[in-house]
Design an enzyme around this catalytic site. Structure first.
Site, mmCIF file in Angstrom:
data_model
loop_
_atom_site.group_PDB
_atom_site.id
_atom_site.type_symbol
_atom_site.label_atom_id
_atom_site.label_comp_id
_atom_site.label_asym_id
_atom_site.label_seq_id
_atom_site.Cartn_x
_atom_site.Cartn_y
_atom_site.Cartn_z
ATOM 1 N N VAL A 191 0.824 -1.207 0.000
ATOM 2 C CA VAL A 191 0.000 0.000 0.000
ATOM 3 C C VAL A 191 0.863 1.265 0.000
ATOM 4 O O VAL A 191 0.637 2.189 -0.787
ATOM 5 C CB VAL A 191 -0.956 -0.004 1.220
ATOM 6 N N VAL A 277 8.237 -2.339 3.289
ATOM 7 C CA VAL A 277 8.027 -3.799 3.264
ATOM 8 C C VAL A 277 7.137 -4.253 4.414
ATOM 9 O O VAL A 277 7.181 -5.403 4.842
ATOM 10 C CB VAL A 277 9.377 -4.559 3.297
ATOM 11 N N ASP A 319 -2.866 -0.967 15.688
ATOM 12 C CA ASP A 319 -1.789 -1.681 14.987
ATOM 13 C C ASP A 319 -0.981 -2.590 15.904
ATOM 14 O O ASP A 319 -0.301 -3.498 15.418
ATOM 15 C CB ASP A 319 -0.807 -0.671 14.366
ATOM 16 N N HIS A 451 -28.819 8.773 -10.980
ATOM 17 C CA HIS A 451 -28.196 8.794 -12.307
ATOM 18 C C HIS A 451 -27.905 10.244 -12.691
ATOM 19 O O HIS A 451 -28.787 11.096 -12.507
ATOM 20 C CB HIS A 451 -29.139 8.171 -13.341
HETATM 21 P P1 FAD Z 1 -0.237 4.781 15.707
HETATM 22 O O1 FAD Z 1 -0.953 5.668 14.767
HETATM 23 O O2 FAD Z 1 1.074 4.222 15.283
HETATM 24 O O3 FAD Z 1 -0.065 5.616 17.049
HETATM 25 C C1 FAD Z 1 0.617 5.129 18.163
HETATM 26 C C2 FAD Z 1 1.040 6.317 18.999
HETATM 27 O O4 FAD Z 1 1.534 5.831 20.234
HETATM 28 C C3 FAD Z 1 2.174 7.130 18.403
HETATM 29 O O5 FAD Z 1 1.915 8.507 18.564
HETATM 30 C C4 FAD Z 1 3.398 6.723 19.212
HETATM 31 O O6 FAD Z 1 4.378 7.755 19.300
HETATM 32 C C5 FAD Z 1 2.750 6.486 20.551
HETATM 33 N N1 FAD Z 1 3.491 5.576 21.450
HETATM 34 C C6 FAD Z 1 3.951 4.332 21.168
HETATM 35 N N2 FAD Z 1 4.492 3.774 22.277
HETATM 36 C C7 FAD Z 1 4.351 4.695 23.254
HETATM 37 C C8 FAD Z 1 4.705 4.720 24.623
HETATM 38 N N3 FAD Z 1 5.288 3.670 25.221
HETATM 39 N N4 FAD Z 1 4.439 5.836 25.331
HETATM 40 C C9 FAD Z 1 3.844 6.913 24.751
HETATM 41 N N5 FAD Z 1 3.480 6.941 23.472
HETATM 42 C C10 FAD Z 1 3.729 5.848 22.738
HETATM 43 N N6 FAD Z 1 -4.549 3.540 7.364
HETATM 44 C C11 FAD Z 1 -5.759 3.773 6.824
HETATM 45 O O7 FAD Z 1 -6.760 3.257 7.332
HETATM 46 N N7 FAD Z 1 -5.917 4.584 5.737
HETATM 47 C C12 FAD Z 1 -4.850 5.179 5.141
HETATM 48 O O8 FAD Z 1 -5.021 5.896 4.153
HETATM 49 C C13 FAD Z 1 -3.568 4.938 5.675
HETATM 50 N N8 FAD Z 1 -2.491 5.503 5.110
HETATM 51 C C14 FAD Z 1 -1.263 5.289 5.662
HETATM 52 C C15 FAD Z 1 -0.161 5.857 5.039
HETATM 53 C C16 FAD Z 1 1.111 5.651 5.554
HETATM 54 C C17 FAD Z 1 2.287 6.277 4.869
HETATM 55 C C18 FAD Z 1 1.270 4.867 6.737
HETATM 56 C C19 FAD Z 1 2.622 4.666 7.340
HETATM 57 C C20 FAD Z 1 0.180 4.284 7.354
HETATM 58 C C21 FAD Z 1 -1.103 4.482 6.814
HETATM 59 N N9 FAD Z 1 -2.227 3.893 7.374
HETATM 60 C C22 FAD Z 1 -3.447 4.108 6.819
HETATM 61 C C23 FAD Z 1 -2.128 3.041 8.567
HETATM 62 C C24 FAD Z 1 -2.494 3.856 9.830
HETATM 63 O O9 FAD Z 1 -1.644 4.965 9.908
HETATM 64 C C25 FAD Z 1 -2.353 2.981 11.058
HETATM 65 O O10 FAD Z 1 -3.145 1.818 10.913
HETATM 66 C C26 FAD Z 1 -2.812 3.736 12.295
HETATM 67 O O11 FAD Z 1 -2.074 4.919 12.482
HETATM 68 C C27 FAD Z 1 -2.664 2.861 13.541
HETATM 69 O O12 FAD Z 1 -3.176 3.548 14.629
HETATM 70 P P2 FAD Z 1 -2.684 3.230 16.119
HETATM 71 O O13 FAD Z 1 -3.395 4.210 16.982
HETATM 72 O O14 FAD Z 1 -2.821 1.804 16.397
HETATM 73 O O15 FAD Z 1 -1.117 3.535 16.129
HETATM 74 P P1 NAD Z 2 2.359 -3.920 2.890
HETATM 75 O O1 NAD Z 2 2.259 -5.125 3.729
HETATM 76 O O2 NAD Z 2 1.135 -3.314 2.344
HETATM 77 O O3 NAD Z 2 3.306 -4.197 1.646
HETATM 78 C C1 NAD Z 2 4.620 -4.615 1.797
HETATM 79 C C2 NAD Z 2 5.051 -5.290 0.514
HETATM 80 O O4 NAD Z 2 6.450 -5.491 0.583
HETATM 81 C C3 NAD Z 2 4.407 -6.658 0.313
HETATM 82 O O5 NAD Z 2 3.873 -6.735 -0.981
HETATM 83 C C4 NAD Z 2 5.566 -7.621 0.531
HETATM 84 O O6 NAD Z 2 5.439 -8.798 -0.228
HETATM 85 C C5 NAD Z 2 6.738 -6.791 0.090
HETATM 86 N N1 NAD Z 2 8.039 -7.191 0.645
HETATM 87 C C6 NAD Z 2 8.295 -7.614 1.903
HETATM 88 N N2 NAD Z 2 9.625 -7.857 2.039
HETATM 89 C C7 NAD Z 2 10.208 -7.564 0.852
HETATM 90 C C8 NAD Z 2 11.547 -7.600 0.366
HETATM 91 N N3 NAD Z 2 12.549 -7.969 1.152
HETATM 92 N N4 NAD Z 2 11.777 -7.242 -0.912
HETATM 93 C C9 NAD Z 2 10.742 -6.848 -1.716
HETATM 94 N N5 NAD Z 2 9.457 -6.800 -1.310
HETATM 95 C C10 NAD Z 2 9.192 -7.143 -0.042
HETATM 96 O O7 NAD Z 2 3.186 -2.870 3.780
HETATM 97 P P2 NAD Z 2 3.447 -1.305 3.603
HETATM 98 O O8 NAD Z 2 3.189 -0.862 2.222
HETATM 99 O O9 NAD Z 2 4.767 -1.065 4.223
HETATM 100 O O10 NAD Z 2 2.336 -0.695 4.521
HETATM 101 C C11 NAD Z 2 2.219 -1.121 5.873
HETATM 102 C C12 NAD Z 2 0.796 -1.105 6.301
HETATM 103 O O11 NAD Z 2 0.351 0.229 6.509
HETATM 104 C C13 NAD Z 2 -0.186 -1.653 5.264
HETATM 105 O O12 NAD Z 2 -0.247 -3.041 5.273
HETATM 106 C C14 NAD Z 2 -1.461 -1.064 5.733
HETATM 107 O O13 NAD Z 2 -1.951 -1.840 6.789
HETATM 108 C C15 NAD Z 2 -1.035 0.300 6.241
HETATM 109 N N6 NAD Z 2 -1.300 1.328 5.202
HETATM 110 C C16 NAD Z 2 -2.584 1.483 4.777
HETATM 111 C C17 NAD Z 2 -2.870 2.412 3.796
HETATM 112 C C18 NAD Z 2 -4.280 2.554 3.316
HETATM 113 O O14 NAD Z 2 -5.178 2.065 3.991
HETATM 114 N N7 NAD Z 2 -4.529 3.205 2.180
HETATM 115 C C19 NAD Z 2 -1.860 3.177 3.226
HETATM 116 C C20 NAD Z 2 -0.559 2.963 3.656
HETATM 117 C C21 NAD Z 2 -0.294 2.041 4.663
#
Ligand code: FAD
Ligand code: NAD
Length: 474
Positions: A191, A277, A319, A451
């Site tokens: 993703v 990854v 997560d 539509h």
């Molecule tokens: P997090 O958002 O990781 O938050 C955890 C928080 O806890 C952080 O602020 C961290 O600093 C804090 N923390 C951790 N340990 C401690 C501690 N011991 N003490 C104090 N604070 C602590 N998901 C979607 O549904 N749609 C999307 O479009 C989407 N796009 C994404 C794009 C990218 C580039 C990435 C990286 C992720 C994306 N995701 C998306 C995934 C989404 O961001 C995560 O699933 C979501 O943020 C998880 O929420 P969380 O609250 O579990 O953890």
């Molecule tokens: P991902 O699991 O979506 O994709 C990782 C990809 O890397 C897989 O296809 C895997 O086969 C490949 N891979 C793993 N090891 C490799 C290697 N050594 N060499 C080459 N390819 C390798 O993980 P991501 O893109 O890092 O995103 C992490 C997670 O964050 C997603 O699974 C999703 O849960 C969340 N996310 C969600 C959104 C959204 O909802 N639109 C957007 C961004 C991230």
């Protein structure tokens, strides 16, 4: 103890801040501990999603789409724009402003809900005490009847391609590139790789994505993945499947990537390398000794179906626990746990969780794929409908992709809906509602859809399940 809370949440990402706000709404005395430091060096609530995930990536996807459309969509509308340029500082600055607006918004919501916010590292101690270590090293201990662990996830680092923040970058780095790289390598066609690879491809980078698995987007329905792969290829993304990375070396201002595919060992030279990854649960420093909270073989906090860790009053969400790593999954778990704590009926259905990939075309799905149903031996029927036959999609010049609906062969209950095309991030919601109410394809087929709208593709796919789509042969 005067400062004893009903609920302490560790982590203010989507899962944690939803838990905290819902707990406060239910009259529980609530505190949140979060350690995330924003770009300005100050506390930034909202976790990965608001700071370096969902929100900033969508801001850059939307900006880059506007730019790309100038040369790739507007000419078809009879509109031409010459010498369009991207001011990357303003482009990134817009994203930063949006992030600040939303992280600040969470702080305001905490205030409005009378939630006590602590800035620092939280550690669960025995007896539902939480030790907070501030940035200056000062420690304090607070206690609660319930503690919700919402520590989220971090990017997986490959030992042979370690992040240096400059040439080999993670998602946070790829959201803050200061000059469009001529050549961008991406490890992982997941993703993040596809979304952020698309951003930089649209701005002019030559993007090569290296994916270890032989199948593209293995979690998506195979027909949908096939259409998406073809469209990404047309946009200029080079995607190498079945490619095993063995080395990534920074040499001067370049990264030399070595991987092996069916043709043997290959070398790719890029200016920046995004490693995407997957992510892993983050629990470093979270658990004190003898708390009784267990981690599974993948380092995730073990919970039952009610997100309870098995330790009295200790819960975990988002997560950091099993299930998809999606912000909305965390939202729902956070709210459900607050309700369970308050003695109410929380509810999370992981089976109808919508997935959306915000590329162009967008990809969205919920429920089972054909492959999964075959493996499970469930009899099914399929209806598909192409956006090419949808008036609104053609008017938009975005008539790419299809909706595919899968229903049980005997009961007609909708088992999965898979889409690639314009606006499918919004269209999937209707299908999730239908699935949550145990609806049939006939239910959707009998519901009036306006539509001309993109939602007619869902309607026609539902009709197609029964071989009675109007605007295509069945
Ligand atoms: P997090 O958002 O990781 O938050 C955890 C928080 O806890 C952080 O602020 C961290 O600093 C804090 N923390 C951790 N340990 C401690 C501690 N011991 N003490 C104090 N604070 C602590 N998901 C979607 O549904 N749609 C999307 O479009 C989407 N796009 C994404 C794009 C990218 C580039 C990435 C990286 C992720 C994306 N995701 C998306 C995934 C989404 O961001 C995560 O699933 C979501 O943020 C998880 O929420 P969380 O609250 O579990 O953890
Ligand atoms: P991902 O699991 O979506 O994709 C990782 C990809 O890397 C897989 O296809 C895997 O086969 C490949 N891979 C793993 N090891 C490799 C290697 N050594 N060499 C080459 N390819 C390798 O993980 P991501 O893109 O890092 O995103 C992490 C997670 O964050 C997603 O699974 C999703 O849960 C969340 N996310 C969600 C959104 C959204 O909802 N639109 C957007 C961004 C991230």
């Amino acid at each position: 103890m005067s400062d004893k809370f009903d609920v302490i949440v560790i982590g203010a990402g989507p899962a944690g801040y939803h838990a905290a706000i819902r707990a406060a709404q239910l009259g529980l005395k609530t505190a949140v501990v979060d350690a995330f430091v924003g770009k300005d060096g100050k506390q930034a609530l909202g976790g990965t999603c608001l700071n370096v995930g969902c929100i900033p990536s969508k801001a850059l996807l939307d900006s880059s789409k506007q730019f790309y459309n100038l040369s790739h969509n507007l000419p078809a509308h009879g509109i031409s724009v010459e010498n369009a340029k991207v001011d990357l500082k303003a482009f990134i600055g817009r994203k930063d402003k949006i992030v600040k607006q939303f992280t600040g918004g969470v702080a305001q919501l905490f205030k409005a809900n009378k939630i006590t916010s602590f800035f620092g590292q939280g550690k669960l101690l025995k007896g539902n005490q939480v030790e907070i270590t501030g940035n200056d090293g000062a420690k304090q201990v607070i206690g609660a009847t319930n503690v919700i662990l919402a520590s989220g996830s971090v990017p997986i680092e490959l030992p042979f391609a370690k992040f240096d923040g400059e040439h080999i970058i993670d998602n946070a780095g790829a959201l803050d590139i200061t000059a469009v790289p001529k050549r961008l390598g991406v490890i992982g066609a997941g993703v993040i790789g596809l979304e952020l690879g698309s951003v930089w491809n649209r701005l002019g980078s030559d993007v090569t994505v290296i994916e270890a698995l032989p199948d593209f987007l293995g979690a998506a329905d195979a027909d949908i993945a096939k259409i998406a792969l073809k469209e990404f290829g047309k946009q200029g993304l080079t995607i190498k499947l079945g490619a095993k990375l063995s080395k990534a070396e920074v040499k001067g201002d370049e990264v030399h990537v070595t991987y092996a595919d069916k043709d043997g060992e290959q070398t790719l030279v890029v200016d920046k390398l995004l490693v995407a990854v997957g992510r892993r649960a983050y629990t470093e420093g979270l658990l004190g000794e003898d708390t009784g909270v267990k981690l599974d073989e993948r380092g995730r906090i073990v919970v039952d179906e009610h997100n309870h860790t098995g330790v009295d009053g200790v819960w975990a969400v988002g997560d950091a626990v099993r299930g998809p790593m999606l912000a909305h999954k965390g939202f729902e778990e956070g709210m459900a746990v607050a309700e369970w704590i308050a003695g109410k009926a929380g509810h999370v259905d992981l089976d109808t969780m919508p997935w959306v990939i915000y590329t162009e075309p967008e990809i969205a799905w919920a429920g089972r794929t054909e492959k999964q149903l075959k493996e499970e031996g469930v009899p099914y029927k399929v209806g598909t409908f192409p956006f090419a036959a949808i008036g609104r999609a053609v008017a938009m010049n975005e008539a790419v992709g299809q909706v595919k609906m899968i229903a049980h062969a005997e009961t007609d209950r909708i088992l999965g809906v898979h889409m690639v095309g314009p606006g499918v991030s919004e269209l999937i919601a209707e299908c999730v509602v239908a699935m949550e109410f145990k609806g049939s394809s006939e239910d959707l087929a009998r519901i009036v859809h306006a539509h001309p709208t993109l939602s007619e593709a869902v309607h026609e796919a539902a009709l197609a399940v029964d071989k009675r789509a109007i605007h295509k042969g069945n």
